[in-house]
Design an enzyme around this catalytic site. Structure first.
Site, PDB file in Angstrom:
ATOM      1  N   ASN A 115      -6.303   0.866  -7.671  1.00 30.81           N
ATOM      2  CA  ASN A 115      -6.350  -0.154  -6.624  1.00 30.81           C
ATOM      3  C   ASN A 115      -6.693  -1.452  -7.331  1.00 30.81           C
ATOM      4  OD1 ASN A 115      -6.200  -1.298  -4.127  1.00 30.81           O
ATOM      5  ND2 ASN A 115      -8.195  -0.538  -3.424  1.00 30.81           N
TER       6      ASN A 115
ATOM      7  N   TYR B 258      -6.963  -9.693   3.464  1.00 29.63           N
ATOM      8  CA  TYR B 258      -7.883  -8.579   3.351  1.00 29.63           C
ATOM      9  C   TYR B 258      -8.504  -8.518   1.964  1.00 29.63           C
ATOM     10  CZ  TYR B 258      -9.880  -4.001   2.932  1.00 29.63           C
ATOM     11  OH  TYR B 258     -10.773  -2.987   2.690  1.00 29.63           O
ATOM     12  N   LYS B 259      -7.709  -8.797   0.952  1.00 28.75           N
ATOM     13  CA  LYS B 259      -8.237  -8.770  -0.409  1.00 28.75           C
ATOM     14  C   LYS B 259      -9.107  -9.993  -0.709  1.00 28.75           C
ATOM     15  CE  LYS B 259      -4.687  -5.829  -2.521  1.00 28.75           C
ATOM     16  NZ  LYS B 259      -5.558  -4.696  -2.934  1.00 28.75           N
TER      17      LYS B 259
ATOM     18  N   ARG C 126      -5.654   7.449  -8.630  1.00 25.60           N
ATOM     19  CA  ARG C 126      -4.835   6.335  -8.174  1.00 25.60           C
ATOM     20  C   ARG C 126      -5.472   5.062  -8.699  1.00 25.60           C
ATOM     21  NH1 ARG C 126      -6.894   3.550  -3.420  1.00 25.60           N
ATOM     22  NH2 ARG C 126      -4.824   2.762  -3.063  1.00 25.60           N
TER      23      ARG C 126
ATOM     24  N   TYR D 278       0.841  -1.185   0.000  1.00 22.20           N
ATOM     25  CA  TYR D 278       0.000   0.000   0.000  1.00 22.20           C
ATOM     26  C   TYR D 278       0.877   1.236   0.000  1.00 22.20           C
ATOM     27  CZ  TYR D 278      -3.866  -3.032   1.351  1.00 22.20           C
ATOM     28  OH  TYR D 278      -4.812  -4.002   1.378  1.00 22.20           O
TER      29      TYR D 278
ATOM     30  N   GLU E  36      -9.231  -0.995 -10.246  1.00 20.57           N
ATOM     31  CA  GLU E  36     -10.043   0.212 -10.141  1.00 20.57           C
ATOM     32  C   GLU E  36      -9.195   1.427 -10.470  1.00 20.57           C
ATOM     33  OE1 GLU E  36     -13.008  -1.188  -6.504  1.00 20.57           O
ATOM     34  OE2 GLU E  36     -11.538   0.394  -6.160  1.00 20.57           O
TER      35      GLU E  36
ATOM     36  N   HIS F  65     -12.055   3.298   5.967  1.00 18.96           N
ATOM     37  CA  HIS F  65     -10.855   2.507   5.694  1.00 18.96           C
ATOM     38  C   HIS F  65     -10.375   1.737   6.921  1.00 18.96           C
ATOM     39  CE1 HIS F  65     -10.943   5.340   2.314  1.00 18.96           C
ATOM     40  NE2 HIS F  65     -10.373   4.364   1.650  1.00 18.96           N
TER      41      HIS F  65
END
Lengths: 315, 326
Positions: A206, A298-299, A204, A15, A247, A174
Site C-alpha cells: 500500500n 483520502y490519502k 500486499r 484499489y 507499506e 476500513h
C-alpha cells in the site's frame, strides 16, 4: 533504493485486492525486494529506538485485548524463530519445553523467558516482539464469521490510530476508505484472509506520501505533521522533503491461536531519491497526475500532488 | 517439517510420517501415534484441528488429540466402522513403522477466543476434538465444561479428560453412560451457562441433532453453536441431478449416492480435494445458475444464500440442473 518496494505496476493506480504469495522475489527497475517476510536493515536500531520512545510517550499505540494473549505468544515465537533462522550470526532462539532463550547481538540482548508467562518478558510478549522487529504488528481474531482487530503495536501508522480501531471489525476499520466497499474489495479480502492456512503467507503493498522522513504519522500526532501538508506545496525543497511512503504488508495465520498476524513495514523514499531511477520518476509522476480526486483526498495528498507530479514529469 | 517459519514458502501440504506407537483407547477405538521419521518437531496446531490421512486409497479426517504446541507427535483415535467406506479399517490395519502420508493440520473447529466459557459436548468418538480444546483451556486458564456421553466401558480418552479437568479450577467434567441421564444432564447444563458461553458438539449425527435441537429450545443463539462433522454418519444419498459445464456446454449426470466430485472425476474433470466432508474448502466450484443444496460446513450462511459456489464433495442441487463455471 535497491530493495525499495516500488509499488506501481502501471501508470494508473486503483484499489484492488492486490494479494500475492509471500517470499516471491519482485524485480524492480532498481533491484528487487520481497524474498523475505521480515527485514532487518541499516535503520534497525534507529527505528526500534524510535518505536520505544513513541510507546513511552503514548502507550495507546499498543493494545492487547485479554483474549489475544495466546495470539501474542504465538506471534512472538514465530517472529523470534524466523529472525534466528534468517540472521543466524546475530540472533539465536532456543526452546526446551516452555523455557526459551533469545539472543539478539544487534541489540546486545540475551533473554530467558517462559512461554505463556507474561511477566517473564519486559512489557509482555507483544511489546517484546515489537522491540525486536522493525515491522508494526497487528493481530486479528477470527470469530462470528468476521475478523476483529483485537491487538497490535503500531507506532508507524499512516494516518490511522491503533487505540481508536482496537476492537473493531476488519470491515469497520476500513470504513473510511473510498471505493473499496462498492467494489466489494474489502469483503473479498476478508473472505480470503479468513481462509488463510498456517504456512501459506501472503503479502500486499500500500502507499501514500509523507512530508519529511517521518515514520510516525499516526492520527495522534496529526498536529505535528498535518500542517506540513500545506507548507510543502511552495517549498523549493519539495523533492527532498516529500516522500513516497510504501507499506509492505504480510498476512500470516498463526498456527496455535488461529489468529491472523498482519505485519506492516514502512519504507520511505524522497522524490529526489525516486527520481534517481528514471522509470520510477516517470511512473510515480503519472500515477500522481492521474489519481482520482476521492482517492487523493483520502490519502491526504490532494494539496501537493500536482506540485509533486509536475516536478517528477519535468512540467 | 516443523511449524513453517516466515523464511521459506511451505512446499506442499503433506507430511510423511511413520506409525510410532498404537494402543486401544476402547474396544474398536485405536489410537495411533505418528512421528516424523527423523523425529523433527511437527507443525503446531489450534485446538480442534484435524489431519487428513491417506491410507489404502482412502482419505479420512481425524481430530488431533495431543498438544498443539511444538508437537513431537500427532495422536489420532480412530473408531472402526464396519459399515463405512473402508477408511477406518485401513487405518486399523496400519503397522508400527509403516509410513503414512497426512495433510498439514487444518483448523475448522477452533475455540472462540473471547468466549466467556466453552460448553463441550461429546458423544462417543466425538470426544477426540474436545481433548485438545480442554488442553488449551487448561493452559490459558479458560473456563470449560465437558459433558461426555459414552457406553459403559467404552470411554475413549476418559483418563485424559479426567486428568485435564482435575488440573484447572475452571474446568469440569460430567460423564453419562445412558441416554436418559445424558438428556437430563444436557437440559440442566444448557440452562445454567453464563451469557457468552459457546457450545461445541461432536458425535454421531443423531447425537448432535439432539444437542442442537435442545440448545435451540433453550434459546441459544445460532452464532454460539458449533458442530464438528467428523465422526458423524454419512450424509443421505440425495436425489439425482445434472450439471452443465458452462465452458464446454457439456452435461454431466449425478446419480443418487454419487457425489458431484466423483461424477466430475468420472468424466475427467478433476477438482482439488482433501477432506471430502465439506470442511476443508479445497473443492469449491463456482455456480453460474441454479440453487445448490448446500450440505457443507465451509461456506458461510451468506455465501450459501448467494448460491454462487458449491462444495462439490458433499453438496447437491435443489434444482434439476446446476450450471457450473467449469
Amino acid at each position: 533504493m535497491k530493495r525499495f518496494p516500488f509499488p506501481f505496476p502501471h501508470d494508473a493506480y486503483r484499489y484492488s485486492a492486490n494479494i500475492e504469495p509471500a517470499l516471491t522475489r519482485a524485480e524492480t527497475a532498481a533491484g528487487a525486494w520481497g524474498d523475505t517476510v521480515l527485514e532487518v536493515d541499516g535503520d534497525y536500531r534507529v527505528e526500534l529506538a524510535e518505536r520505544r520512545a513513541i510507546l513511552q510517550s503514548d502507550p495507546s499505540r499498543m493494545a492487547l485485548l485479554d483474549h489475544m494473549r495466546p495470539a501474542a505468544w504465538d506471534a512472538l515465537v514465530l517472529l523470534l524463530e524466523t529472525l534466528a533462522q534468517q540472521y543466524p550470526r546475530d540472533m539465536a532462539f532456543e526452546r526446551s519445553g516452555r523455557s526459551c532463550r533469545w539472543v539478539n547481538r544487534l541489540l546486545d540482548e540475551e533473554r530467558d523467558f517462559v512461554l505463556g508467562d507474561d511477566s517473564s518478558l519486559p512489557g509482555g510478549p507483544l511489546a517484546y516482539a515489537s522491540s525486536q522487529v522493525q515491522e508494526d504488528i497487528v493481530l486479528l481474531d477470527q470469530r462470528e464469521d468476521a475478523l476483529w482487530l483485537d491487538a497490535g503495536v503500531v507506532t508507524f501508522a499512516a494516518d490511522w490510530s491503533m487505540g481508536f480501531d482496537v476492537g473493531m471489525r476488519f470491515l469497520e476499520v476500513h470504513g473510511p476508505v473510498p471505493r473499496i466497499h462498492e467494489e466489494q474489495i474489502i469483503s473479498r479480502a476478508q473472505h480470503f484472509i479468513m481462509r488463510l492456512q498456517p504456512g501459506r503467507n501472503y503479502r500486499r503493498t500500500n502507499w501514500t506520501m509523507t512530508v519529511g522522513r517521518r515514520l510516525d504519522t499516526s492520527t495522534e500526532t496529526y498536529p505535528e505533521w498535518g500542517p506540513d501538508r500545506v507548507s510543502i506545496v511552495d517549498d523549493p525543497e519539495l523533492p527532498e522533503r516529500l516522500h513516497l511512503r510504501v507499506e509492505v504488508q504480510h498476512l500470516i495465520r498463526l498456527p496455535r491461536s488461529g489468529a491472523v498476524m498482519f505485519l506492516v513495514r514502512t519504507y520511505l523514499a524522497s522524490l529526489a531519491e525516486v527520481a534517481t531511477i528514471p522509470a520510477w520518476r516517470d511512473r510515480l509522476g503519472k500515477v500522481l497526475a492521474e489519481l482520482p480526486q476521492d482517492m487523493a483526498d483520502y490519502k491526504g495528498i490532494s494539496r501537493y500532488r500536482e506540485a509533486a507530479s509536475d516536478w517528477l514529469l519535468g512540467v | 517439517m516443523s511449524t513453517p517459519l516466515l523464511t521459506a514458502p511451505q512446499v506442499g501440504v503433506h507430511l510423511d510420517l511413520v506409525v510410532a506407537d498404537s494402543s486401544y483407547q476402547a474396544a474398536g477405538i485405536r489410537e495411533l501415534v505418528l512421528r516424523h521419521p527423523g523425529r523433527a518437531i511437527l507443525p503446531s496446531f489450534a485446538p480442534g484441528s484435524h489431519i487428513v490421512i491417506e491410507c489404502e486409497g482412502h482419505t479420512n479426517a481425524y481430530s488431533l488429540t495431543g498438544s498443539g504446541d511444538f508437537p513431537e507427535e500427532y495422536r489420532i483415535s480412530v473408531l472402526y466402522c464396519p459399515d463405512g467406506r473402508g477408511g477406518s479399517a485401513a487405518v486399523h490395519r496400519l503397522m508400527h513403522g509403516e509410513q503414512v502420508r497426512v495433510s498439514a493440520p487444518r483448523s475448522a473447529f477452533p475455540p472462540v477466543a473471547n468466549a466467556r466459557r466453552h460448553l463441550l459436548i461429546a458423544g462417543g468418538i466425538g470426544i477426540t476434538p474436545m481433548v485438545s480444546h480442554l488442553r488449551a483451556a487448561a493452559e490459558w486458564g479458560r473456563d470449560a465444561e465437558l459433558l461426555y456421553s459414552y457406553r459403559p466401558g467404552q470411554g475413549a480418552h476418559l483418563a485424559d479428560v479426567q486428568a485435564l479437568c482435575g488440573s484447572s479450577p475452571g474446568l469440569s467434567l460430567s460423564e453419562f453412560t445412558n441416554r436418559r441421564s445424558f438428556r437430563a444432564g444436557l437440559a440442566e447444563a444448557l440452562r445454567r451457562q453464563p451469557l457468552g458461553t459457546h457450545l461445541y458438539v461432536c458425535g454421531p449425527q443423531a447425537f448432535m441433532d439432539t444437542v442442537i435441537a435442545e440448545a435451540r429450545a433453550a434459546c441459544w443463539p445460532e452464532s454460539r453453536l458449533h458442530l464438528e462433522a467428523f465422526g458423524s454418519a454419512e450424509l443421505d444419498a440425495g436425489r439425482p441431478f445434472s450439471v452443465r459445464l458452462g465452458r464446454s456446454g457439456r452435461s454431466v449426470a449425478v446419480p443418487s449416492g454419487v457425489s458431484l466430485l466423483d461424477a466430475l472425476d468420472r468424466v475427467g474433470v478433476t477438482m482439488p480435494r482433501l477432506c471430502r466432508q465439506g470442511v476443508c474448502g479445497e473443492c469449491v466450484v463456482p455456480v453460474k445458475a441454479g440453487r445448490p443444496e448446500h450440505r457443507d460446513l465451509f461456506l458461510s450462511d451468506a455465501e450459501k444464500s448467494a448460491n454462487s459456489a458449491i462444495m462439490c464433495c458433499v453438496s447437491r442441487s435443489l434444482d434439476p440442473e446446476l450450471e457450473l463455471d467449469l
